[in-house]
Design a protein around this motif. Structure first.
Motif, PDB file in Angstrom:
ATOM      1  N   ARG A 287       1.017  -1.268  -0.072  1.00  0.00           N
ATOM      2  CA  ARG A 287      -0.064  -0.122  -0.096  1.00  0.00           C
ATOM      3  C   ARG A 287       0.950   1.275   0.103  1.00  0.00           C
ATOM      4  O   ARG A 287       0.286   2.134  -0.325  1.00  0.00           O
ATOM      5  CB  ARG A 287      -0.968  -0.158   1.116  1.00  0.00           C
ATOM      6  CG  ARG A 287      -2.018  -1.002   1.237  1.00  0.00           C
ATOM      7  CD  ARG A 287      -2.662  -1.125  -0.116  1.00  0.00           C
ATOM      8  NE  ARG A 287      -4.038  -1.941  -0.217  1.00  0.00           N
ATOM      9  CZ  ARG A 287      -5.027  -1.752   0.081  1.00  0.00           C
ATOM     10  NH1 ARG A 287      -5.467  -0.640   0.861  1.00  0.00           N
ATOM     11  NH2 ARG A 287      -6.011  -2.719  -0.016  1.00  0.00           N
ATOM     12  N   GLY A 288       2.249   1.363   0.320  1.00  0.00           N
ATOM     13  CA  GLY A 288       2.859   2.429   0.637  1.00  0.00           C
ATOM     14  C   GLY A 288       2.242   3.513   1.427  1.00  0.00           C
ATOM     15  O   GLY A 288       1.407   3.163   2.489  1.00  0.00           O
ATOM     16  N   LEU A 289       2.588   4.607   1.328  1.00  0.00           N
ATOM     17  CA  LEU A 289       2.445   5.624   2.219  1.00  0.00           C
ATOM     18  C   LEU A 289       1.835   6.922   1.450  1.00  0.00           C
ATOM     19  O   LEU A 289       2.401   7.882   1.491  1.00  0.00           O
ATOM     20  CB  LEU A 289       3.550   5.931   2.950  1.00  0.00           C
ATOM     21  CG  LEU A 289       4.216   5.211   4.051  1.00  0.00           C
ATOM     22  CD1 LEU A 289       5.438   5.948   4.846  1.00  0.00           C
ATOM     23  CD2 LEU A 289       3.177   4.721   5.067  1.00  0.00           C
ATOM     24  N   PRO A 290       0.842   6.660   0.769  1.00  0.00           N
ATOM     25  CA  PRO A 290       0.421   7.862  -0.265  1.00  0.00           C
ATOM     26  C   PRO A 290      -0.169   8.883   0.853  1.00  0.00           C
ATOM     27  O   PRO A 290      -0.864   8.785   1.852  1.00  0.00           O
ATOM     28  CB  PRO A 290      -0.983   7.232  -0.859  1.00  0.00           C
ATOM     29  CG  PRO A 290      -1.363   5.932  -0.191  1.00  0.00           C
ATOM     30  CD  PRO A 290       0.152   5.325   0.429  1.00  0.00           C
ATOM     31  N   ALA A 291       0.083  10.313   0.628  1.00  0.00           N
ATOM     32  CA  ALA A 291      -0.194  11.318   1.272  1.00  0.00           C
ATOM     33  C   ALA A 291      -1.761  11.566   1.284  1.00  0.00           C
ATOM     34  O   ALA A 291      -2.407  11.895   0.012  1.00  0.00           O
ATOM     35  CB  ALA A 291       0.388  12.398   0.922  1.00  0.00           C
ATOM     36  N   LEU A 292      -2.508  11.717   2.188  1.00  0.00           N
ATOM     37  CA  LEU A 292      -3.887  11.958   1.991  1.00  0.00           C
ATOM     38  C   LEU A 292      -4.142  13.533   2.601  1.00  0.00           C
ATOM     39  O   LEU A 292      -5.159  14.278   2.101  1.00  0.00           O
ATOM     40  CB  LEU A 292      -4.875  11.141   3.241  1.00  0.00           C
ATOM     41  CG  LEU A 292      -4.734   9.658   2.809  1.00  0.00           C
ATOM     42  CD1 LEU A 292      -5.483   8.807   3.842  1.00  0.00           C
ATOM     43  CD2 LEU A 292      -4.811   9.389   1.474  1.00  0.00           C
ATOM     44  N   THR A 293      -3.362  13.803   3.226  1.00  0.00           N
ATOM     45  CA  THR A 293      -3.281  15.551   3.478  1.00  0.00           C
ATOM     46  C   THR A 293      -1.900  16.014   3.900  1.00  0.00           C
ATOM     47  O   THR A 293      -0.731  14.957   3.814  1.00  0.00           O
ATOM     48  CB  THR A 293      -3.926  15.756   4.892  1.00  0.00           C
ATOM     49  OG1 THR A 293      -3.167  15.358   6.044  1.00  0.00           O
ATOM     50  CG2 THR A 293      -5.313  14.987   4.918  1.00  0.00           C
ATOM     51  N   GLU A 294      -1.410  17.077   4.108  1.00  0.00           N
ATOM     52  CA  GLU A 294      -0.127  17.660   4.124  1.00  0.00           C
ATOM     53  C   GLU A 294       0.468  17.109   5.639  1.00  0.00           C
ATOM     54  O   GLU A 294       1.815  17.038   5.729  1.00  0.00           O
ATOM     55  CB  GLU A 294       0.130  19.148   4.346  1.00  0.00           C
ATOM     56  CG  GLU A 294      -0.658  19.796   5.220  1.00  0.00           C
ATOM     57  CD  GLU A 294      -0.765  21.273   5.098  1.00  0.00           C
ATOM     58  OE1 GLU A 294      -1.162  22.095   6.075  1.00  0.00           O
ATOM     59  OE2 GLU A 294      -0.068  21.685   4.057  1.00  0.00           O
ATOM     60  N   ARG A 295      -0.413  16.597   6.501  1.00  0.00           N
ATOM     61  CA  ARG A 295       0.117  15.947   7.705  1.00  0.00           C
ATOM     62  C   ARG A 295       0.234  14.309   7.693  1.00  0.00           C
ATOM     63  O   ARG A 295       0.597  14.103   8.786  1.00  0.00           O
ATOM     64  CB  ARG A 295      -0.757  16.240   8.750  1.00  0.00           C
ATOM     65  CG  ARG A 295      -0.696  17.755   9.175  1.00  0.00           C
ATOM     66  CD  ARG A 295      -1.577  18.085  10.479  1.00  0.00           C
ATOM     67  NE  ARG A 295      -1.376  19.585  10.618  1.00  0.00           N
ATOM     68  CZ  ARG A 295      -1.965  20.250  11.938  1.00  0.00           C
ATOM     69  NH1 ARG A 295      -2.971  19.460  12.607  1.00  0.00           N
ATOM     70  NH2 ARG A 295      -1.964  21.656  11.957  1.00  0.00           N
ATOM     71  N   THR A 296      -0.064  13.949   6.713  1.00  0.00           N
ATOM     72  CA  THR A 296       0.114  12.306   6.751  1.00  0.00           C
ATOM     73  C   THR A 296       1.606  12.104   6.720  1.00  0.00           C
ATOM     74  O   THR A 296       2.563  12.683   6.346  1.00  0.00           O
ATOM     75  CB  THR A 296      -0.160  11.752   5.315  1.00  0.00           C
ATOM     76  OG1 THR A 296      -1.586  12.083   5.055  1.00  0.00           O
ATOM     77  CG2 THR A 296      -0.194  10.188   5.232  1.00  0.00           C
ATOM     78  N   VAL A 297       1.884  10.757   7.427  1.00  0.00           N
ATOM     79  CA  VAL A 297       3.156  10.412   7.990  1.00  0.00           C
ATOM     80  C   VAL A 297       4.037  10.369   6.527  1.00  0.00           C
ATOM     81  O   VAL A 297       3.377   9.475   5.923  1.00  0.00           O
ATOM     82  CB  VAL A 297       3.160   9.050   8.832  1.00  0.00           C
ATOM     83  CG1 VAL A 297       4.660   8.752   9.051  1.00  0.00           C
ATOM     84  CG2 VAL A 297       2.598   9.361  10.185  1.00  0.00           C
ATOM     85  N   PRO A 298       5.070  11.074   6.252  1.00  0.00           N
ATOM     86  CA  PRO A 298       5.503  10.902   5.028  1.00  0.00           C
ATOM     87  C   PRO A 298       6.544   9.721   4.558  1.00  0.00           C
ATOM     88  O   PRO A 298       6.810   9.900   3.332  1.00  0.00           O
ATOM     89  CB  PRO A 298       6.400  12.235   4.950  1.00  0.00           C
ATOM     90  CG  PRO A 298       6.895  12.644   6.167  1.00  0.00           C
ATOM     91  CD  PRO A 298       5.651  12.053   7.230  1.00  0.00           C
ATOM     92  N   ASP A 299       7.412   9.389   5.406  1.00  0.00           N
ATOM     93  CA  ASP A 299       8.180   8.199   5.382  1.00  0.00           C
ATOM     94  C   ASP A 299       8.070   7.023   6.105  1.00  0.00           C
ATOM     95  O   ASP A 299       7.798   7.445   7.340  1.00  0.00           O
ATOM     96  CB  ASP A 299       9.690   9.037   5.108  1.00  0.00           C
ATOM     97  CG  ASP A 299       9.903   9.559   6.473  1.00  0.00           C
ATOM     98  OD1 ASP A 299      10.128   9.077   7.378  1.00  0.00           O
ATOM     99  OD2 ASP A 299       9.911  10.941   6.340  1.00  0.00           O
ATOM    100  N   ARG A 300       8.891   6.051   5.873  1.00  0.00           N
ATOM    101  CA  ARG A 300       8.965   5.041   6.729  1.00  0.00           C
ATOM    102  C   ARG A 300       9.662   5.145   8.127  1.00  0.00           C
ATOM    103  O   ARG A 300       9.315   4.472   9.089  1.00  0.00           O
ATOM    104  CB  ARG A 300       9.603   3.718   6.065  1.00  0.00           C
ATOM    105  CG  ARG A 300       8.736   3.068   5.136  1.00  0.00           C
ATOM    106  CD  ARG A 300       7.580   2.221   5.835  1.00  0.00           C
ATOM    107  NE  ARG A 300       8.199   1.283   6.634  1.00  0.00           N
ATOM    108  CZ  ARG A 300       8.374  -0.008   6.446  1.00  0.00           C
ATOM    109  NH1 ARG A 300       8.258  -0.352   5.097  1.00  0.00           N
ATOM    110  NH2 ARG A 300       8.751  -1.011   7.332  1.00  0.00           N
ATOM    111  N   GLU A 301      10.643   5.791   8.079  1.00  0.00           N
ATOM    112  CA  GLU A 301      11.562   6.282   9.367  1.00  0.00           C
ATOM    113  C   GLU A 301      10.539   6.918  10.222  1.00  0.00           C
ATOM    114  O   GLU A 301      10.460   6.567  11.687  1.00  0.00           O
ATOM    115  CB  GLU A 301      12.653   7.102   8.979  1.00  0.00           C
ATOM    116  CG  GLU A 301      13.700   7.298  10.306  1.00  0.00           C
ATOM    117  CD  GLU A 301      14.778   8.064   9.992  1.00  0.00           C
ATOM    118  OE1 GLU A 301      15.758   8.547  10.884  1.00  0.00           O
ATOM    119  OE2 GLU A 301      15.161   8.337   8.643  1.00  0.00           O
ATOM    120  N   THR A 302       9.849   7.832   9.946  1.00  0.00           N
ATOM    121  CA  THR A 302       9.151   8.730  10.591  1.00  0.00           C
ATOM    122  C   THR A 302       7.920   7.883  11.295  1.00  0.00           C
ATOM    123  O   THR A 302       7.401   7.853  12.338  1.00  0.00           O
ATOM    124  CB  THR A 302       8.481   9.749   9.924  1.00  0.00           C
ATOM    125  OG1 THR A 302       9.354  10.652   9.502  1.00  0.00           O
ATOM    126  CG2 THR A 302       7.425  10.771  10.907  1.00  0.00           C
TER     127      THR A 302
END
Length: 279
Positions: free
Chosen positions: A187-202
């Motif tokens: 599924r990955g980490l598609p951004a839903l808003t500007e506050r969606t968690v941006p990367d795996r490390e975070t």
């Protein structure tokens, strides 16, 4: 009174994408039973009537296969054909059975008074979310609304991602490592808003914190202006969903977050215990 309801895309709309969500195996639809279920799911989720060829094109199956599936379902009362238009709709017996199934769903029966108690304590909308391991998504199975004039509610039974927002992260954090990696790989980490968690490390740091605290919090990660506090629910073997309070961001309980979270955790533990979880 104003109720704020965040918008949801409807992937099952008649003009939307095809029937196979990411992670949903196509082979399920190849047997007659699988195809019949595809047809039934489409009618349920679209809330619309369908012609045979229109439905076949939408589902990516031969018109003859769609016609046979509709015939099977019509024989059992699951669908009916409008005599004026020849188009197919959900059958009355299916609607009756769906209501009976919903009312008798044991987890919902057990959770409803607990959700009501949580709302009584905090007067924010309480949700019970259920995770589907095959789809790798959650849906809102139950909602008890706040009495506040401005409140957030969620549309029931719509599929939602688990990588964004407390309602998803409280589940994702407690999946076993293999299941969690499968979700993130597919599924990955598609951004839903500007506050969606941006990367795996975070994200990994956030999930570690959630496991340590026993609950997740978010502000605007999935829906702008919406905050949430969520804690996982379990059966005897694994995480199956979560309990959440969804709150307009301007009422986010920053000064007494731990007190509110403790109430959410207590509700989640009670629902888990009712579903057979041990500790």
């Amino acid at each position: 009174m104003t109720t704020t309801r965040p918008p949801h895309p409807d992937p099952a709309s008649p003009r939307g994408p095809g029937p196979h969500a990411p992670g949903e195996p196509r082979e399920r639809g190849q047997s007659p039973v699988g195809r019949a279920f595809q047809v039934l799911r489409c009618l349920v989720e679209s809330g619309d009537d369908w012609g045979v060829r229109e439905l076949a094109n939408h589902l990516g199956m031969p018109p003859s296969a769609a016609h046979r599936a509709l015939g099977m379902l019509e024989d059992e009362g699951a669908v009916r054909r409008d005599p004026a238009t020849g188009r197919y709709l959900l059958g009355f017996d299916f609607l009756r059975l769906a209501r009976v199934a919903t009312d008798s769903f044991p987890l919902w029966r057990a959770a409803r008074p607990m959700l009501q108690e949580l709302v009584g304590r905090r007067d924010e909308t309480a949700l019970m979310n259920i995770y589907d391991y095959q789809r790798m998504e959650l849906f809102v199975a139950a909602c008890v609304e706040s009495t506040q004039p401005i409140r957030y509610t969620e549309q029931l039974h719509k599929w939602l991602p688990v990588h964004a927002g407390a309602t998803g992260l409280a589940i994702l954090a407690f999946l076993c490592e293999a299941d969690r990696e499968r979700v993130l790989d597919q599924r990955g980490l598609p951004a839903l808003t500007e506050r969606t968690v941006p990367d795996r490390e975070t994200l990994d740091r956030a999930l570690e914190r959630i496991r340590a605290d026993g609950y997740a919090v978010s502000r605007g990660q999935r829906v702008p202006g919406a905050a949430a506090i969520a804690a996982p629910i379990f059966d005897r073997h694994r995480v199956i969903g979560d309990i959440a309070l969804t709150i307009p961001d301007f009422r986010y309980p920053e000064d007494h977050l731990e007190e509110v979270a403790a109430d959410v955790i207590s509700c989640a533990r009670a629902v888990s215990a009712a579903h057979g979880a041990n500790g």
